[in-house]
Write a protein that holds these residues in place. Structure first.
Motif, PDB file in Angstrom:
ATOM      1  N   LYS A 479       4.857  -2.652   5.898  1.00  0.00           N
ATOM      2  CA  LYS A 479       3.833  -2.920   6.917  1.00  0.00           C
ATOM      3  C   LYS A 479       3.496  -1.621   7.642  1.00  0.00           C
ATOM      4  N   ASP A 480       4.552  -0.842   7.980  1.00  0.00           N
ATOM      5  CA  ASP A 480       4.315   0.438   8.666  1.00  0.00           C
ATOM      6  C   ASP A 480       3.429   1.346   7.838  1.00  0.00           C
ATOM      7  N   SER A 481       3.741   1.424   6.521  1.00  0.00           N
ATOM      8  CA  SER A 481       2.946   2.345   5.700  1.00  0.00           C
ATOM      9  C   SER A 481       1.515   1.823   5.552  1.00  0.00           C
ATOM     10  N   ARG A 482       1.362   0.477   5.527  1.00  0.00           N
ATOM     11  CA  ARG A 482      -0.007  -0.083   5.435  1.00  0.00           C
ATOM     12  C   ARG A 482      -0.797   0.238   6.706  1.00  0.00           C
ATOM     13  N   ILE A 483      -0.148   0.085   7.862  1.00  0.00           N
ATOM     14  CA  ILE A 483      -0.833   0.349   9.136  1.00  0.00           C
ATOM     15  C   ILE A 483      -1.157   1.842   9.247  1.00  0.00           C
ATOM     16  N   LYS A 484      -0.216   2.674   8.766  1.00  0.00           N
ATOM     17  CA  LYS A 484      -0.441   4.122   8.825  1.00  0.00           C
ATOM     18  C   LYS A 484      -1.677   4.476   7.982  1.00  0.00           C
ATOM     19  N   LEU A 485      -1.720   3.878   6.787  1.00  0.00           N
ATOM     20  CA  LEU A 485      -2.853   4.143   5.902  1.00  0.00           C
ATOM     21  C   LEU A 485      -4.153   3.628   6.538  1.00  0.00           C
ATOM     22  N   MET A 486      -4.086   2.434   7.136  1.00  0.00           N
ATOM     23  CA  MET A 486      -5.281   1.879   7.787  1.00  0.00           C
ATOM     24  C   MET A 486      -5.743   2.787   8.926  1.00  0.00           C
ATOM     25  N   THR A 487      -4.771   3.319   9.690  1.00  0.00           N
ATOM     26  CA  THR A 487      -5.120   4.215  10.799  1.00  0.00           C
ATOM     27  C   THR A 487      -5.891   5.406  10.267  1.00  0.00           C
ATOM     28  N   TRP A 501     -15.411   7.087  -1.495  1.00  0.00           N
ATOM     29  CA  TRP A 501     -14.006   6.941  -1.908  1.00  0.00           C
ATOM     30  C   TRP A 501     -13.397   5.604  -1.490  1.00  0.00           C
ATOM     31  N   GLU A 502     -14.208   4.710  -0.899  1.00  0.00           N
ATOM     32  CA  GLU A 502     -13.612   3.468  -0.381  1.00  0.00           C
ATOM     33  C   GLU A 502     -12.787   2.702  -1.420  1.00  0.00           C
ATOM     34  N   PRO A 503     -13.295   2.533  -2.691  1.00  0.00           N
ATOM     35  CA  PRO A 503     -12.521   1.719  -3.648  1.00  0.00           C
ATOM     36  C   PRO A 503     -11.100   2.235  -3.850  1.00  0.00           C
ATOM     37  N   SER A 504     -10.950   3.571  -3.875  1.00  0.00           N
ATOM     38  CA  SER A 504      -9.620   4.145  -4.111  1.00  0.00           C
ATOM     39  C   SER A 504      -8.657   3.750  -2.991  1.00  0.00           C
ATOM     40  N   GLN A 508      -5.316   1.236  -2.674  1.00  0.00           N
ATOM     41  CA  GLN A 508      -4.021   1.641  -2.100  1.00  0.00           C
ATOM     42  C   GLN A 508      -3.522   0.601  -1.106  1.00  0.00           C
ATOM     43  N   VAL A 509      -4.431   0.165  -0.211  1.00  0.00           N
ATOM     44  CA  VAL A 509      -4.023  -0.817   0.801  1.00  0.00           C
ATOM     45  C   VAL A 509      -3.628  -2.122   0.120  1.00  0.00           C
ATOM     46  N   GLU A 510      -4.449  -2.566  -0.825  1.00  0.00           N
ATOM     47  CA  GLU A 510      -4.147  -3.826  -1.522  1.00  0.00           C
ATOM     48  C   GLU A 510      -2.810  -3.739  -2.256  1.00  0.00           C
ATOM     49  N   GLY A 511      -2.527  -2.533  -2.795  1.00  0.00           N
ATOM     50  CA  GLY A 511      -1.250  -2.342  -3.506  1.00  0.00           C
ATOM     51  C   GLY A 511      -0.069  -2.556  -2.573  1.00  0.00           C
ATOM     52  N   ILE A 512      -0.150  -1.908  -1.394  1.00  0.00           N
ATOM     53  CA  ILE A 512       0.936  -2.060  -0.419  1.00  0.00           C
ATOM     54  C   ILE A 512       1.026  -3.522   0.017  1.00  0.00           C
ATOM     55  N   ARG A 513      -0.145  -4.132   0.235  1.00  0.00           N
ATOM     56  CA  ARG A 513      -0.190  -5.524   0.717  1.00  0.00           C
ATOM     57  C   ARG A 513       0.453  -6.476  -0.312  1.00  0.00           C
ATOM     58  N   GLN A 514       0.218  -6.197  -1.598  1.00  0.00           N
ATOM     59  CA  GLN A 514       0.817  -7.060  -2.627  1.00  0.00           C
ATOM     60  C   GLN A 514       2.342  -7.038  -2.531  1.00  0.00           C
ATOM     61  N   GLY A 515       2.886  -5.793  -2.376  1.00  0.00           N
ATOM     62  CA  GLY A 515       4.345  -5.667  -2.229  1.00  0.00           C
ATOM     63  C   GLY A 515       4.833  -6.418  -1.005  1.00  0.00           C
ATOM     64  N   GLU A 516       4.042  -6.309   0.057  1.00  0.00           N
ATOM     65  CA  GLU A 516       4.406  -6.971   1.321  1.00  0.00           C
ATOM     66  C   GLU A 516       4.444  -8.485   1.135  1.00  0.00           C
TER      67      GLU A 516
END
Length: 1523
Positions: A479-487, A501-504, A508-516
């Motif tokens: 969650k921390d890394s997702r929020i950091k990336l979102m920031t 570059w939005e799709p890339s 990345q966010v979706e990847g972290i979210r899947q793990g979460e």
């Protein structure tokens, strides 16, 4: 006893085995009369002890007080009359029994005591006495029996046997009843009480005893909260004992005492161990330094609260075992048709009274322990805050601001969470032992089977909890890394859009979210398993115990009494065992927090004696002799062998190359560095301007005044000298504008000038200025030097130490200190140093050469200043340094004025209500003007804070996200589970009834089998419903986040300009966390308590249909309480979360600004500020705690009535009921209180939490930009071939309703042309490039690239074919490769070649990781120049036909700039290049120059022609010295 009365003391036939019970006269005259007296004598010492320590001023003698005293005196007279009557009888030869002497004597003395106590309590300021209310209540209760008895005997005998005593008794009864009624009224407020000044005091302190007992004092707030949403002003002030300054002071004293003890014991140890074996030292076997114990500090500070709460808990625990015993008697009564019916009514009444007393005591316990927990948090926060103000810089380096803030937010909260459970450490074993003892009485050794199972399940529960915790930790990291990336994404959203570059990043966010979500899924399944264990435990325990009991011995008959009483006891046992795992995990977490806080509090503090303030050589204000300083003891010294003397009133410049110790010298003078040797003396008050301005989140005026009283003349002078007047005109509220966190809505130059104005206003003796001129443009720097620092400035005559890079000011200084490698290489006046021709003179020559273009600028500005155009220039500084607003704002000056400085209301954690821009003390006309300005051009819209109830549509939205079939399945499964539960218990009651028919049980195995099957079915259904809910919850979480992310990635840039990133981040962090982890369990708990309550009512109604009569009034009362509570509690939670953020933001602000706070000597004020913020937060917490207690008492009253009526109707219908049914109905009724209480709490939680769905939904439906790819209309392969750009009649505005920024722009740029775009700030230069990328969409007209209308193609097709090198280089955390090529489209060679051409090759090669070099957040670990080169490398990789270059301004050094220009000339020779130029010399060789003025084309031709035409461009070139 019999001899004392002269008659029988106890007679069972008279008192028990009769239809009309009575007590013997002896019992009435002795024990019954003495009970209240014994109570008062026992309570007296405790009451006196309490009164000695609590003095609230005395209360004036009122009519009420006189009446109470008169009643007391009369009672004494009545008692003495009785006594003298006995003596009279004795004298006349009718000696009465001894009891007639003893009782009046005892009662008389007690009445005197009560009367004296009334007066003493009045003098100590007690308005309502609990001790006396209970005393009078006992007197009345004990007098009721003789009251009835005397009337009955008079009626039976037809005459009154003893008229005198008969009369005195009834007078006595009337008087004690009057005393009881009078004692329920409160006295007036005491005189001289310190609380009289409080505008909104907490009513608890002045509430009467009964009001405090039942929490009626809270009712007023509950009603207010129901009528309208509560606001902060409605909340009561804290009680004196709960205020920060009190609690923190107590904790600090305890901590300092601990420190002294530790230091003492360490010194003693050191003395004892002076002789030390050398080998031991070599082996490193040294004892660890002993740290003061923070745990001991907590225990000593809060010991009294813990003790009082422990007493309440003990009484409550003991009382909880009374009702099962009463239930046992009730079942015996039902089984025995001969028993007199008053037994049953007495038992029903006793059950009600016992439950009622239990409720009142339990909630007193909770109130006491939760308020103590609140104090613990207050204390911990205060102590940490005070420590943070004095820690050394080396400690600050070890831990980031975030980590220190965590101590305050997370660790203090953990203490608060675990504190209420501390009493379970002794209460759990006590309850378990008592329960086993009573169970053993009923079932014998077979109890051990059930208890054994419970004990076995504890480690299983523990293991599940550990596993869940492990998942949680992993999930938190993700969650921390997702929020950091979102920031980062939100911070660099514009760059992402420009590069397409939005799709890339979306991937990345979706990847972290899947793990979460994967971890969340596992966690919720485990949760389901633990729910299964939780539901099945009580059932399995009952099953095994009863099974073993009937199977062990044929003679063991299971009757209703055994079955249901043991069921009730097992239910009591269930609670402490369930809490154990929570307590253990809470304690382990608190232990970690304890160590962290203890470690932090034991850190080194800055030595206040390091700088000598008193004595100094005459004529000097600052001297350093042989000074050597370091930042930390383990680092080499930063400054060494310094010998400096500064005369009073001198202006001293400190110069030298980067990193030579200039700023460290200032820190050494402030006492911020650790002094290794030498002496430092500073005489007089100090003002300090740091290199990076430190700005507080308050109004601009408050930032300047910095805690000093307002002096209008001096204030005006400070603003004028620091060139802030022009800025004030542009700020929406003038100097009352609220500055956002870290000065977010000021430009860098403005921040620095505010910081300088603070110093000027402080009127100190010594000014330490650490490079204040670097952040402002050169003409502003000159203004500030002339008007503030220089010989003619405001500060002339004060001692000024100025660190500077601006060499133009050096000739005007009195003295120059040249630093090199932490030492003074030369010092002396300017002229002397120039003659010496040393390192300083060389440095000066090199520097002058470098600063060519800057000097051009200075020429330009000097000319402008001569024309009196100063104000405009200052405004220009304001705009040019605040890049992110100028890039995206309309060009018109008027609109700019309103727009530039809107407050960026960072939404707080929780339901962030944005702060108002205006403070209250503004004149009406001013406020009106500002309001008007706000309306016309508000940049940041305030966030709505939700109030009132949540709409049903939100619940429907969530149900749809979970899946409608899933929702239905959960409801069906729960219904099934309740049916199975009812079935199992009805079966049990049938089974026990067998025993009453023929005291044997035949088909035991069938009975056991069916019971087991029903119970296990119930468990399985619960587990299935939990699994279903888990799947539905995760699915909803996945869906809602996905929609939110997709929408935000496609939101237009204008959305990000008008919405603070904090507000968007809040949706991704807090709200998504609620949806992930809080909503589903809350819904499950709600279902659980709802279905439990329903099944209890069904069972009671089925067994005693008469119960239907009372259901309606009870349900109405329950509904009332629920509506009042939910409305109030919801708003209190919102207020709590809104007031929590300022504590932490103020703290992080303080931590970053400690050096400034200490320099100005404002530490005490900041402590007070922090305390006020904490107290504001605690006010809503306190009301929240009180609201829960108020709810508990009222709802449990409903539950207790259910118990009363279930028992009453069982007694009334005893002839038609079997003992099994009565046992079933009453044992169920005993559980109803908990279920009803939980149901309201969960409803309230659900309402608070479902708001998250509403907020996420709101941001998932905002307007999006055009589609990324339009399938039917994609540009041909290899487009654009030529790079021809044409604007046709093009106009654009920033947002609907605003003025046009570009008007009817028509121009054509041919393929391969190099075009420079120039114009004053706000002419529309940046807007034009943004239109090219369709960041702004056309209001009218179109843009063609190679003949293709860009409005017809997808945004990504367009943006991926253009290249921009933006003004501020933004990098994302991740590898360098990802920053250059996020889609992985280019080969390794391509990337290296791009790096070679952008002059980064050597740097990347030198890094061990090469292309996988990790860039930190925002590219902080690269210099600004290197970041700019990375952007160049991106452009080189893309090789598109059109390059847009938004030239960097002051952010970049000249060398890098030259590199970029050279590369562009060679590598992009064939491309179309559009350059927004700030320095004209870079575009003098371009094909054409476009001059924009207020959004229209003013001139467009080759540079030579434009200079010849002598228009606007010529003027600009002339000013720059190029024409």
């Amino acid at each position: 006893m019999d001899s004392l009365c002269g008659s029988k003391f106890w007679d069972s036939n008279l008192s028990v085995y009769t239809d009309s019970p009575d007590l013997t006269p002896c019992f009435q005259n002795s024990l019954l009369a003495w009970v209240p007296c014994i109570y008062l004598w026992v309570a007296l010492p405790f009451d006196l002890l309490y009164l000695r320590h609590h003095h609230n001023g005395y209360i004036v003698l009122s009519h009420l007080s006189r009446l109470k005293t008169a009643v007391g005196v009369l009672l004494w007279c009545v008692s003495w009359a009785d006594l003298f009557y006995s003596f009279h009888g004795m004298v006349h030869g009718r000696p009465p029994a001894p009891v007639f002497f003893i009782t009046p004597l005892v009662v008389g003395i007690t009445m005197v005591l009560a009367t004296l106590l009334i007066q003493y309590e009045r003098l100590r300021g007690v308005r309502s006495s609990g001790v006396l209310i209970i005393f009078w209540f006992l007197c009345v209760i004990c007098a009721i029996v003789p009251f009835r008895s005397k009337i009955l005997s008079a009626r039976a005998e037809g005459t009154i046997s003893d008229p005198f005593r008969f009369t005195t008794f009834y007078i006595y009864f009337a008087l004690v009843l009057s005393a009881l009624i009078l004692s329920c009224f409160r006295e007036k407020s005491p005189l001289f009480s310190p609380k009289s000044s409080d505008p909104n005091p907490c009513p608890e302190a002045s509430a009467g005893f009964l009001s405090r007992l039942c929490f009626w004092w809270f009712t007023r707030l509950a009603i207010l909260g129901y009528r309208r949403p509560l606001e902060e002003k409605d909340l009561w002030s804290l009680n004196e004992d709960d205020c920060s300054h009190r609690v923190v002071q107590q904790m600090l004293e305890a901590w300092q005492k601990q420190e002294r003890q530790t230091a003492g014991s360490e010194a003693a140890e050191a003395l004892g161990k002076k002789v030390c074996v050398e080998g031991e030292v070599l082996l490193g076997d040294r004892p660890q330094a002993q740290q003061p114990s923070f745990l001991w500090v907590l225990l000593t500070t809060f010991s009294s609260n813990l003790l009082i709460s422990a007493c309440f808990k003990l009484i409550q625990d003991l009382l909880s075992f009374v009702n099962p015993q009463l239930l046992s008697m009730l079942i015996q009564f039902i089984s025995n048709p001969e028993a007199p019916s008053w037994w049953g009514f007495l038992l029903a009444g006793l059950m009600f009274v016992c439950a009622l007393v239990q409720t009142l005591i339990l909630h007193q316990y909770y109130h006491c322990i939760f308020v103590s927990a609140l104090r613990v948090r207050t204390g911990v926060i205060g102590v940490i805050y005070r420590k943070a103000l004095v820690i050394t810089n080396s400690v600050k380096r070890e831990s980031t601001v975030g980590e220190i803030v965590n101590l305050m937010s997370v660790d203090a909260q953990r203490f608060m969470d675990v504190f209420p459970f501390l009493n379970l450490l002794w209460a759990t074993p006590l309850q378990v032992i008592l329960a086993i003892y009573f169970l053993w009485q009923i079932l014998g050794p077979s109890v051990l089977a059930g208890v054994g199972l419970m004990v076995l399940l504890i480690p299983l529960n523990g293991a599940v909890a550990m596993k869940m915790h492990a998942y949680q930790v992993k999930q938190m990291n993700l969650k921390d890394s997702r929020i950091k990336l979102m920031t980062e994404i939100l911070g660099g959203i514009k760059v992402l859009k420009l590069y397409a570059w939005e799709p890339s990043f979306l991937q990345q966010v979706e990847g972290i979210r899947q793990g979460e979500l994967q971890l969340l899924r596992k966690g919720t399944y485990l949760q389901a398993v633990s729910t299964f264990i939780w539901v099945c435990t009580p059932f399995l325990v009952t099953l095994i115990t009863l099974g073993v009991y009937v199977c062990v011995d044929q003679d063991n008959v299971l009757d209703a009494e055994k079955a249901f009483v043991s069921l009730a006891l097992f239910n009591i046992l269930k609670n402490p065992l369930n809490m154990l795992p929570r307590l253990i995990s809470g304690l382990t977490q608190a232990n970690v927090s304890l160590k962290r806080i203890q470690h932090f509090l034991s850190q080194d503090e800055i030595d206040p004696q390091c700088v000598e303030r008193k004595t100094i050589s005459p004529g000097y204000t600052i001297t350093i002799h042989g000074g050597t300083f370091t930042w930390a003891q383990d680092l080499p010294p930063t400054l060494h062998s310094l010998d400096i003397q500064i005369r009073k009133g001198a202006l001293v410049a400190v110069v030298g190359p980067v990193g030579c110790g200039k700023s460290s010298l200032i820190s050494a003078l402030l006492g911020e560095m650790e002094k290794l040797e030498g002496t430092v003396s500073v005489k007089g008050s100090v003002a300090y301007v740091p290199q990076l301005a430190w700005i507080q989140n308050c109004t601009l005026q408050e930032n300047v005044l910095f805690g000093q009283a307002m002096n209008p003349k001096r204030y005006q002078q400070a603003l004028e000298a620091c060139a802030l007047l022009a800025d004030l005109k542009m700020l929406p509220g003038g100097d009352q504008t609220e500055i956002g966190e870290k000065g977010i809505n000021l430009s860098g130059g403005q921040r620095q000038r505010v910081s300088l104005a603070r110093a000027v206003y402080s009127n100190a003796d010594i000014f330490l200025l650490d490079d204040p001129l670097s952040a402002v443009d050169s003409h502003v720097a000159k203004h500030i030097f002339d008007h503030v620092i220089g010989p003619e400035g405001v500060l002339a005559g004060k001692t000024r130490v100025l660190v500077t890079h601006g060499i133009s000011f050096l000739p005007q200084t009195d003295f120059i200190i040249v630093m090199a490698d932490g030492q003074v290489s030369e010092m002396g006046p300017y002229s002397e140093l120039m003659q010496r021709d040393g390192s300083f003179a060389n440095f000066l020559r090199n520097y002058t050469f470098d600063e060519g273009p800057v000097e051009e600028q200075q020429v330009l500005h000097r000319m402008a200043l001569e024309n009196g155009d100063e104000e405009v220039l200052l405004i220009e500084d304001t705009l040019s340094t605040h890049t992110d607003v100028t890039d995206t704002e309309p060009a018109l000056f008027q609109v700019q004025k309103q727009l530039m400085r809107q407050l960026s209301t960072m939404s707080s954690d929780g339901e962030g209500q944005a702060r108002p821009v205006l403070r209250r003390h503004q004149s009406a006309s001013e406020a009106e003007q500002v309001a008007k300005a706000k309306e016309t051009g508000t940049l940041i819209q305030e966030e709505k804070a939700e109030t009132g109830t949540v709409k049903l549509s939100v619940f429907w939205d969530y149900a749809k996200a979970v899946g409608l079939w899933t929702t239905l399945a959960i409801c069906v499964l729960y219904t099934g589970q309740s049916a199975a539960s009812i079935g199992a218990n009805v079966w049990l009651s049938e089974w026990t009834n067998e025993a009453t028919m023929d005291s044997r049980q035949n088909n035991t195995s069938l009975r056991l089998g069916v019971y087991a099957a029903l119970g296990i079915l119930q468990g399985v259904l619960v587990m299935l419903s939990a699994f279903t809910m888990a799947m539905g919850g995760v699915q909803a979480a996945c869906l809602l986040h996905h929609r939110l992310l997709q929408n935000k990635m496609q939101s237009p840039q204008s959305f990000y300009d008008t919405t603070p990133s904090g507000r968007i981040l809040n949706r991704f962090s807090r709200d998504i966390y609620v949806i992930d982890e809080l909503l589903a369990p809350t819904i499950l708990m709600l279902f659980n308590s709802l279905y439990t309550s329903l099944s209890i009512l069904v069972i009671i109604v089925a067994s005693t249909p008469l119960f239907l009569v009372v259901i309606v009034p009870l349900a109405v009362f329950y509904g009332f309480v629920q509506r009042f509570y939910v409305a109030t509690s919801r708003q209190l939670k919102r207020l709590e979360s809104i007031s929590r953020s300022p504590i932490y933001s103020h703290f992080s602000e303080t931590v970053t600004g400690t050096s400034v706070i200490r320099a100005y000597g404002r530490t005490e004020d900041f402590k007070v500020l922090s305390d006020i913020k904490v107290d504001t937060n605690q006010k809503s917490c306190y009301s929240s705690i009180a609201s829960n207690r108020w709810l508990g008492v009222h709802v449990e009253f409903v539950g207790n009535c259910v118990v009363l009526f279930a028992a009453l109707f069982a007694v009334i219908g005893r002839n038609s009921l079997s003992p099994g049914l009565v046992g079933l109905s009453v044992s169920y009724a005993l559980q109803v209180t908990v279920a009803l209480n939980w149901m309201i709490r969960m409803m309230s939680d659900l309402e608070s939490n479902i708001v998250a769905v509403e907020r996420v939904k709101e941001y998932s439906k905002t307007e999006t930009e055009a589609p990324w790819v339009v399938e039917g209309s994609r540009p041909p392969e290899g487009w654009p071939l030529h790079g021809e750009v044409e604007f046709r009649n093009y106009s654009v505005r920033y947002r609907p309703g605003l003025e046009l920024v570009l008007r009817n722009l028509s121009l054509c740029v041919h393929g391969g042309e190099k075009v420079g775009i120039v114009g004053r700030t706000g002419a529309g230069k940046s807007s034009m490039t943004l239109c090219l990328f369709r960041i702004l969409e056309a209001a009218e007209g179109e843009i063609f690239i190679d003949g293709l209308n860009v409005a017809n193609i997808g945004l990504h097709d367009l943006r991926s074919q253009l290249t921009i090198i933006p003004q501020d280089p933004i990098l994302f955390s991740g590898t360098l490769r990802m920053n250059l090529d996020p889609f992985g489209r280019y080969s390794e060679e391509d990337i290296w070649q791009a790096l070679e051409l952008s002059h980064l090759h050597a740097f990347v090669k030198s890094q061990p990781a090469g292309l996988d070099f990790q860039c930190s957040e925002g590219g902080e670990n690269l210099s600004v120049g290197q970041r700019q080169l990375v952007c160049l490398a991106r452009a080189l990789l893309r090789k598109s036909r059109i390059l847009v270059l938004d030239e960097a301004t002051a952010a970049i050094d000249l060398e890098t700039d030259d590199l970029i220009q050279a590369t562009i000339r060679t590598q992009f020779e064939a491309c179309t290049v559009l350059t927004i130029a700030h320095r004209l010399n870079t575009i003098m060789d371009y094909t054409r120059v476009l001059v924009l003025d207020r959004g229209v084309v003013a001139e467009f031709d080759s540079p030579a022609n434009l200079i010849a035409a002598r228009g606007i461009f010529y003027g600009m070139a002339r000013d720059a010295g190029l024409a």
